[in-house]
Each structure stands twice: as structure tokens, then as C-alpha cells.
Design an enzyme around this catalytic site. Structure first.
Site, mmCIF file in Angstrom:
data_model
loop_
_atom_site.group_PDB
_atom_site.id
_atom_site.type_symbol
_atom_site.label_atom_id
_atom_site.label_comp_id
_atom_site.label_asym_id
_atom_site.label_seq_id
_atom_site.Cartn_x
_atom_site.Cartn_y
_atom_site.Cartn_z
ATOM 1 N N ARG A 1 0.826 -1.208 0.000
ATOM 2 C CA ARG A 1 0.000 0.000 0.000
ATOM 3 C C ARG A 1 0.859 1.256 0.000
ATOM 4 O O ARG A 1 0.482 2.290 0.556
ATOM 5 C CB ARG A 1 -0.965 0.024 1.190
ATOM 6 C CG ARG A 1 -1.755 -1.246 1.378
ATOM 7 C CD ARG A 1 -2.501 -1.669 0.124
ATOM 8 N NE ARG A 1 -3.232 -2.912 0.342
ATOM 9 C CZ ARG A 1 -3.812 -3.615 -0.623
ATOM 10 N NH1 ARG A 1 -3.732 -3.215 -1.880
ATOM 11 N NH2 ARG A 1 -4.481 -4.718 -0.340
ATOM 12 N N ASN B 1 2.860 -7.281 8.233
ATOM 13 C CA ASN B 1 2.879 -8.646 7.697
ATOM 14 C C ASN B 1 4.344 -9.082 7.651
ATOM 15 O O ASN B 1 4.962 -9.149 6.595
ATOM 16 C CB ASN B 1 2.237 -8.694 6.310
ATOM 17 C CG ASN B 1 0.760 -8.351 6.369
ATOM 18 O OD1 ASN B 1 0.047 -8.775 7.267
ATOM 19 N ND2 ASN B 1 0.286 -7.578 5.403
ATOM 20 N N LYS C 1 1.136 -7.850 14.526
ATOM 21 C CA LYS C 1 -0.148 -8.167 13.894
ATOM 22 C C LYS C 1 -0.349 -9.665 14.080
ATOM 23 O O LYS C 1 0.418 -10.473 13.553
ATOM 24 C CB LYS C 1 -0.127 -7.802 12.414
ATOM 25 C CG LYS C 1 -1.393 -8.190 11.659
ATOM 26 C CD LYS C 1 -1.299 -7.752 10.191
ATOM 27 C CE LYS C 1 -2.537 -8.139 9.397
ATOM 28 N NZ LYS C 1 -2.462 -7.670 7.987
ATOM 29 N N GLU D 1 -5.836 -11.677 9.032
ATOM 30 C CA GLU D 1 -5.463 -11.839 7.623
ATOM 31 C C GLU D 1 -4.398 -12.915 7.438
ATOM 32 O O GLU D 1 -3.456 -12.761 6.656
ATOM 33 C CB GLU D 1 -5.003 -10.497 7.040
ATOM 34 C CG GLU D 1 -6.094 -9.436 7.059
ATOM 35 C CD GLU D 1 -5.671 -8.132 6.420
ATOM 36 O OE1 GLU D 1 -6.492 -7.534 5.713
ATOM 37 O OE2 GLU D 1 -4.517 -7.704 6.633
ATOM 38 N N ARG E 1 -18.248 -7.912 10.406
ATOM 39 C CA ARG E 1 -16.813 -7.766 10.613
ATOM 40 C C ARG E 1 -16.496 -6.602 11.553
ATOM 41 O O ARG E 1 -15.515 -6.641 12.308
ATOM 42 C CB ARG E 1 -16.137 -7.564 9.263
ATOM 43 C CG ARG E 1 -14.673 -7.187 9.351
ATOM 44 C CD ARG E 1 -14.071 -7.015 7.980
ATOM 45 N NE ARG E 1 -12.841 -6.261 8.030
ATOM 46 C CZ ARG E 1 -12.132 -5.902 6.960
ATOM 47 N NH1 ARG E 1 -12.552 -6.247 5.760
ATOM 48 N NH2 ARG E 1 -11.028 -5.217 7.091
ATOM 49 N N LYS F 1 -7.360 0.804 15.033
ATOM 50 C CA LYS F 1 -7.581 1.622 13.840
ATOM 51 C C LYS F 1 -8.655 2.673 14.106
ATOM 52 O O LYS F 1 -9.525 2.494 14.956
ATOM 53 C CB LYS F 1 -7.992 0.750 12.655
ATOM 54 C CG LYS F 1 -6.850 -0.085 12.089
ATOM 55 C CD LYS F 1 -7.234 -0.732 10.769
ATOM 56 C CE LYS F 1 -6.051 -1.502 10.183
ATOM 57 N NZ LYS F 1 -6.336 -2.058 8.843
ATOM 58 N N ASP G 1 -11.570 -0.717 8.077
ATOM 59 C CA ASP G 1 -10.195 -0.728 7.565
ATOM 60 C C ASP G 1 -9.876 0.548 6.802
ATOM 61 O O ASP G 1 -9.838 0.534 5.570
ATOM 62 C CB ASP G 1 -9.984 -1.949 6.658
ATOM 63 C CG ASP G 1 -8.545 -2.082 6.181
ATOM 64 O OD1 ASP G 1 -7.655 -1.493 6.803
ATOM 65 O OD2 ASP G 1 -8.323 -2.772 5.171
ATOM 66 N N GLU H 1 -4.448 4.191 15.339
ATOM 67 C CA GLU H 1 -3.709 3.921 14.099
ATOM 68 C C GLU H 1 -4.482 4.542 12.939
ATOM 69 O O GLU H 1 -5.664 4.251 12.736
ATOM 70 C CB GLU H 1 -3.557 2.420 13.881
ATOM 71 C CG GLU H 1 -2.787 2.054 12.615
ATOM 72 C CD GLU H 1 -2.661 0.552 12.412
ATOM 73 O OE1 GLU H 1 -1.867 0.139 11.548
ATOM 74 O OE2 GLU H 1 -3.366 -0.208 13.108
ATOM 75 N N GLU I 1 -4.580 4.218 0.700
ATOM 76 C CA GLU I 1 -4.996 2.949 0.109
ATOM 77 C C GLU I 1 -6.402 3.016 -0.470
ATOM 78 O O GLU I 1 -6.691 2.391 -1.490
ATOM 79 C CB GLU I 1 -4.916 1.854 1.168
ATOM 80 C CG GLU I 1 -5.345 0.475 0.701
ATOM 81 C CD GLU I 1 -5.235 -0.573 1.795
ATOM 82 O OE1 GLU I 1 -5.645 -1.723 1.545
ATOM 83 O OE2 GLU I 1 -4.742 -0.242 2.899
ATOM 84 N N TRP J 1 -15.152 -10.166 2.514
ATOM 85 C CA TRP J 1 -14.262 -9.618 1.491
ATOM 86 C C TRP J 1 -15.039 -8.921 0.378
ATOM 87 O O TRP J 1 -14.448 -8.219 -0.435
ATOM 88 C CB TRP J 1 -13.410 -10.737 0.878
ATOM 89 C CG TRP J 1 -12.362 -11.294 1.802
ATOM 90 C CD1 TRP J 1 -11.949 -10.776 2.986
ATOM 91 C CD2 TRP J 1 -11.595 -12.486 1.591
ATOM 92 N NE1 TRP J 1 -10.977 -11.571 3.545
ATOM 93 C CE2 TRP J 1 -10.731 -12.629 2.711
ATOM 94 C CE3 TRP J 1 -11.549 -13.439 0.586
ATOM 95 C CZ2 TRP J 1 -9.841 -13.694 2.828
ATOM 96 C CZ3 TRP J 1 -10.655 -14.501 0.707
ATOM 97 C CH2 TRP J 1 -9.817 -14.622 1.812
#
Length: 681
Positions: free
Chosen positions: A158, A200, A277, A281, A326, A350, A355, A377, A383, A522
Site C-alpha cells: 500500500r 505482515n 499483527k 489476515e 466484521r 484503527k 479498515d 492507528e 490505500e 471480502w
């Protein structure tokens, strides 16, 4: 021109570099050196020397500047108000010292002094008089951090400003001068921490060669008051240590992390700690072993505690195990753990519960964990707000969350925080952030992390003055463009509380029709729930009941469509297309008007920018003009594709006089962008 320069010198103002070849590298720090400036430094630390150099470089001061700290015996007779400034606050005051008039720049520590030097330069650059400068400030939040989603192969997840700034291949031997320039820019806005690698994470980041590389960066950053952090892969004891488990309750796992922490601190004595994290995901985490997030965070915290380190544990979790909503999962997993986290753990939440969408209501965890240290955050990289090419000033987005009423007394979100993190938009592009206006989001994040009460419009103005000079026509036009730019992106991508309408994977462009991805959450159709009767996600008690995660006063407001702010309406309610809105239009008519307003705003920015061509250097003007043209084209694409889809669902005509989409829905659905940036495979 010479007369103007002399006038500026006499007034003691910072001078921006003249218009000319300009690639944006200098950010908001476009100053000239003044070798004749009188700067007296009392003390000899690397950080004080930097403060001296910045003032000598950036100010033509009409009186001597004294760079020092509160411990300086020469200051004792002045009885200056250092109390309450902590380790990072600063004080700038005119004073008589040694029989002559001087301007004192000082803090309780040399870091505070450095921040004071930058504050004085900012004061001068935005029209303040140095001779009467009386500045005093301390950061509201102790941790103000950038999270770099940089991979060790040089790609940036991103990221839209080129490859990673960190050249891991040539580190630790080659310390690119850009590393110091990066640290300087961060220090100028009060950022004091940086996470070097992607959340990640690869376990390799914790091996000896990469610890040495991180140590080299830490050496560069340290004089600027910046500590380094690393994202830690939770399963590293298996991948690096040969253990058969990463269960945080296993003594061998805890011992491995203690040994690893000891190794890191031998190389980086002021290492900040780990960002993690976990169980999100596909990332490994304690829940893989039936343990809690607190179990995992506290095990790592115990390894770091002897060294003064911190664990930053992300609350961004979602899984197919909760198909109802979610948006509820982070609260459901973390709220019951309030009070169980170690003192050196920060739970990173967040700004919204999904997201980083163009607009989300504030996350219900803010204020809901009073016995836990929480940090916010935000995403500085855009993004979901047009990548690097769309002009979207995010100061209003940050402030919208920070000032949100939690419903607990008079508490705002900012009042609940122990820190702020921003996902960086920085890369190897010469202009650092992919465009000049993206630099403003980096700047605004730092300023609001220092003081969440600052007004976004005022931040935009001071950024414009430092970036383009103080010509009122330029500053007024630029700040006017910025003021509504984020709202315009919300309008043409999904207003009234719509979210997660982007295309799959790369998140570039519209995809409200997507419904065939493996997991329900998703798919954009999961979020908008549009059908012939209405649109929106019912999060009241007749739906997912996510509203009850908020404090009662806020929950009551969000539970009723009549009291829900219209900007959040479809986030909380599934409503009929013909529902009457506050302006008298139907919901459908109002939604269409928002799309058209967003497109029109972008057209207006392009016109405003065109008027500045004689006043802006050619390179920055042309790049921005080109990007505004891209944004105008893509705003229309978003508008047309979205309206084509909504009409296929609601079977309603467009209001009279509204232009039809340029193509049919099938055309928009057929568009493919397999190599969009920021989505490394």
C-alpha cells in the site's frame, strides 16, 4: 526582489528557496543557510548540535539565539517556566542573558530543545516575529510513530511513492544521506518513533544480519529523537528457533523471546519494541494455540520489560468465524481483556472498525478499555483515497476521529490515547510521498499527534506557507483546495456512510458489484446490502447490533436514523431509496448529488490550481496539474460505475438533468488492473 529579501531579513523571517527547479525533496523545510546568524550553543550533545545547525540554516535572526537546556546554570536567574514540559516540551523566550538581549530556545532535554528550534523556524516561516516569539508546548501524546509497511525485498505494501526508503541490501554499511533527511523531517513535526518493517512481518527481520541493519538506522535516527521499532512475526520461535510451537504459555517460547530481546538491545540500546499483527489476515498469533491476545502480548512484554521496551499489539482482527458483522470483531475480542494487558503493552486500534475507509465512525474500542493503554492507528498512505494521484488532505479525517465524542462524560477519542501511529506514505520517490500534496498528510499527522486539538485548516495553511512561500494568493488558494478535498473523495467513492466499495486485491477503483470472493466480508455487497428496496448495513438491534458496542449516549444516537449524522447513515441503517433526507431530497437523489458534488469539487481544484501557474515552480505545478487531471477522470469513473450499478439494483432513473454514466455496467465490471501499485505479489 532584493528589496523584498532585505525586508524579510530585517524582520527576521525564514526565507523559502526561490521558485525554480524544484522536485519536492525539501518538503516543508525549504530554507536558506544564513552563515552570519548568531547562534550560541550551551552544551555539547549531538542533538543540541543539530538544533544549532537548524537555526543557523533556517533563520536570519535579528538577535542572538541561545540553544540550551533547562539545566544550564546561566538560565537559573531567569526562572523560566520549564515545569510541565516533560522530556520533549520546549520553551522559546526573549530574555536578557549576560547583559544582552537574546532569544532562548530550550527544553528540559536536548530533544525538547530540538523541537523548540523547529517550532521557532515554523513560527517565522508562517509570519511570526522572532523578536517577540514566546512559544511553549509539550506533546499531548508520548508516542508519535510512523508504521512503515516496507518489505525486506524493497516493495512497500500500500505504498505509492516507489520502493522502500530502506536499502536493506546495502545496509548496514551504506547509510544513505536520505535516512538523516527522513529523520530530520520527522523531528520537525515531533514524530519520535518509526517501525521499519511491514506488519505482515517476515521472521528474517529478527535475524542477526537484519538486527545489524536496523541498528545502523537507529544510529542515524537517535540524535533526532527517534527510536526504532520492529514488526515481529509471532511464529518466529518456530521459523528461527526450531521450536515446534509459538504458544505464548510455553516456557521455551518465552525463553526464546527473552534471548532475542537481549540480542536486539545489545545492538540497539534504545530499541523501542515490537509491533505485532496477530491472528489477522492469516498472520499467526496466540489464538492458534487457544491463548488470548493478552497472553501473547504479555509474554512479549515480559521479554522487553527489563530493557524498557514496549509491545504494540494491533487490534485489527477479523475472521470468517464471525459472519454477522466484521465491524464487531475487534471489540468482541479485546473489550473483555481490558485490564489484563501488561503495563508496557499498547493496544493499537484503527480509527474505524473496518479498515481505513474514506469515512468510518470512530472505533467503539476508544474509551471502552479504560484500564488499557490504547493508541490510535491512522493510514497516511491513501490505500482507499485515490493512491498517490488523488488530492485528498487527511487532516480533517484525523481530526474527525480524534474529536469524536466517546459518550463517556466529556471524553473525546484523543483523551483516551497514549499514542498515535500512522501508516507511512514515504518511499524512494524524490518527493518522498508520491506528490507534493501527499506531503501535507505526513505533516498533518505529525502536528496532530503532537497536539490533537490543532485545527486541520490551520495546519494546512502553515504547511502551504512553508511549502510554497507566503504569497497570500498561493496560500489562500492551496488551503481552499485542501479544505474539502477529502470530503470530495468520500462523495465520489461512497457517501452517506457507504464503505468498502473498491475493487478486489489492489483496491484501485470501484467494485460495488463484487460478490464472489471466498469469504463474505471480502465482498463489497456484504457492506452495502443494496437491493430494490434500499441500501445500507443495519447495525441496530434489528441487524448486527454493532451500535451497542458504543457508550449508551452514542449508541442511542446511532441507533435512530433520525439522529444518526447523515454522513454515517448507511453505515448503521438499511434505508429505503425513497426515504426523505434533511434537504428534502430522497436518499437516491441525495446520493446522486453527492457523486456529482465530488466530481465537481475535483474540477474546481483543477481550475484553482491552474490560476497558480505563474506563482509555482514549473516542476511541482506540472506534476500536480497532471495528477488533478487523473483524479478528475477517475472521479468520473467512480461516479459513473457506481451509479450504473446502483441503478441496476434499485431500477430507478437518475434525477432530471443528471448526466448518465458514460458506459453500461458490463463495461465497468470488465475493467482489470492486475499490476496496480502497492499490491506486491
Amino acid at each position: 526582489m532584493k528589496a523584498l529579501a532585505r525586508l524579510a531579513l530585517a524582520a527576521g523571517l525564514l526565507l523559502a528557496a526561490p521558485a525554480g527547479a524544484e522536485d519536492g525533496y525539501d518538503l516543508w523545510l525549504r530554507m536558506r543557510a544564513f552563515p552570519d546568524a548568531t547562534v550560541l550553543r550551551h552544551g555539547d550533545t549531538a542533538t543540541l548540535r543539530l538544533a544549532e545547525a537548524e537555526l543557523r540554516h533556517g533563520l536570519a535572526a535579528p538577535l542572538p539565539l541561545v540553544v540550551t537546556t533547562a539545566a544550564d546554570p546561566a538560565l537559573a536567574p531567569l526562572r523560566l517556566p520549564f515545569a510541565g514540559l516533560g522530556d520533549e516540551g520546549y520553551l522559546v523566550r526573549p530574555a536578557m542573558l549576560g547583559g544582552r538581549q537574546v532569544l532562548v530556545v530550550a527544553g528540559n532535554t536536548d530533544r525538547g530543545t530540538l523541537y523548540g528550534a523547529f517550532a521557532l523556524i515554523r513560527h517565522a516561516a508562517t509570519g511570526g516575529d522572532i523578536r517577540t516569539a514566546a512559544l511553549r508546548s509539550a506533546p499531548r501524546l508520548p508516542l508519535r510513530m510512523l508504521d512503515h509497511w516496507d518489505n525486506i525485498d524493497g516493495t512497500v505494501e500500500r505504498g505509492y511513492a516507489g520502493q522502500s526508503l530502506w536499502d536493506w541490501w546495502t545496509l548496514p554499511d551504506h547509510r544513505n544521506p536520505r535516512y538523516a533527511d527522513y529523520a530530520r523531517a520527522n523531528a520537525s513535526i515531533g514524530i519520535n518513533g518509526t517501525v521499519l518493517n511491514n506488519v505482515n512481518a517476515k521472521a528474517d527481520s529478527l535475524t542477526a544480519p537484519y538486527i545489524a541493519k536496523a541498528a545502523a538506522l537507529a544510529d542515524v535516527f537517535r540524535p533526532w529523537g527517534i527510536r526504532v521499532y520492529l514488526s515481529a512475526r509471532f511464529s518466529a520461535p518456530i521459523e528461527l528457533g526450531g521450536l515446534k510451537t509459538a504458544d505464548p504459555r510455553d516456557p521455551a517460547v518465552a525463553a526464546w523471546w527473552r534471548t532475542k530481546a537481549d540480542e536486539i538491545y545489545r545492538a540497539i540500546p534504545d530499541f523501542g519494541g515490537f509491533l505485532v499483527k496477530a491472528n489477522s489476515e492469516g498472520q499467526p498469533g496466540p489464538r492458534d494455540y487457544g491463548a488470548s491476545h493478552a497472553d501473547g502480548a504479555n509474554m512479549l512484554a515480559a521479554a522487553l520489560a527489563p530493557h524498557g521496551g514496549t509491545v504494540i499489539w494491533r487490534a485489527f482482527v477479523y475472521a470468517e468465524t464471525d459472519p454477522t458483522d466484521r465491524a464487531k470483531q475487534a471489540y468482541e475480542e479485546f473489550k473483555p481483556l481490558d485490564g489484563t494487558f501488561a503495563a508496557n503493552v499498547l493496544v493499537q486500534v484503527k480509527n474505524g472498525a473496518i479498515d481505513f475507509q474514506p469515512r468510518e465512525p470512530f472505533h467503539p474500542l476508544f474509551g471502552a478499555m479504560p484500564r488499557t493503554r490504547v493508541m490510535a492507528e491512522f493510514q497516511i498512505t491513501k490505500e482507499y483515497l485515490g493512491f498517490a494521484t488523488h488530492l485528498a488532505y487527511l487532516g480533517p479525517l484525523f481530526a474527525e476521529t480524534l474529536r469524536a465524542d466517546t459518550g463517556r462524560g466529556k471524553q473525546r477519542v484523543a483523551d483516551t490515547l497514549a499514542g498515535m501511529a500512522g501508516v507511512a506514505n514515504i518511499g524512494r520517490d524524490r518527493d518522498w510521498s508520491g506528490s507534493t500534496f501527499n506531503q501535507a498528510n505526513w505533516y498533518a499527522f505529525g502536528r496532530l499527534a503532537w497536539d490533537p486539538s490543532l485545527a486541520p485548516d490551520a495546519i494546512a495553511r502553515e504547511w502551504a506557507q512553508q511549502t510554497f512561500g507566503t504569497d497570500p494568493e498561493v496560500v489562500d488558494t492551496v488551503t481552499a483546495m485542501m479544505a474539502g478535498s477529502r470530503e470530495a473523495v468520500v462523495d465520489y467513492t461512497g457517501a452517506l456512510g457507504l464503505a468498502h466499495l473498491m475493487a478486489t486485491g489492489h483496491h484501485y477503483g470501484p467494485g460495488p458489484w463484487v460478490k464472489d470472493l471466498a469469504r463474505p466480508e471480502w465482498n463489497p455487497v456484504y457492506y452495502h446490502r443494496a437491493d430494490a428496496n434500499g441500501i445500507g448495513f443495519d447495525r441496530t438491534r434489528t441487524g448486527s447490533d454493532a451500535v451497542d458496542q458504543y457508550a449508551p449516549r452514542v449508541a442511542r444516537r446511532f441507533a435512530d436514523p433520525r439522529t444518526t449524522p447523515e454522513r454515517d447513515l448507511l453505515w448503521f441503517h438499511h434505508l429505503a431509496w425513497n426515504r426523505r433526507m434533511a434537504d428534502g431530497r430522497t436518499l437516491w437523489e441525495d446520493l446522486v448529488a453527492h457523486y456529482d458534488h465530488g466530481v465537481a469539487y475535483v474540477d474546481g481544484m483543477a481550475h484553482q490550481w491552474a490560476t497558480l501557474r505563474p506563482h509555482i515552480d514549473a516542476e511541482r505545478w506540472q506534476k500536480t496539474a497532471t495528477f488533478l487531471a487523473i483524479q478528475a477522470r477517475e472521479a468520473r469513473w467512480w461516479r459513473d460505475a457506481s451509479l450504473a450499478y446502483w441503478m441496476s439494483v434499485n431500477h430507478l432513473p437518475l434525477p432530471p438533468g443528471v448526466a448518465a454514466p458514460a458506459h453500461d455496467l458490463a463495461w465497468y465490471e470488465a475493467q482489470r488492473f492486475p499490476h496496480a501499485p502497492g499490491n506486491p505479489k
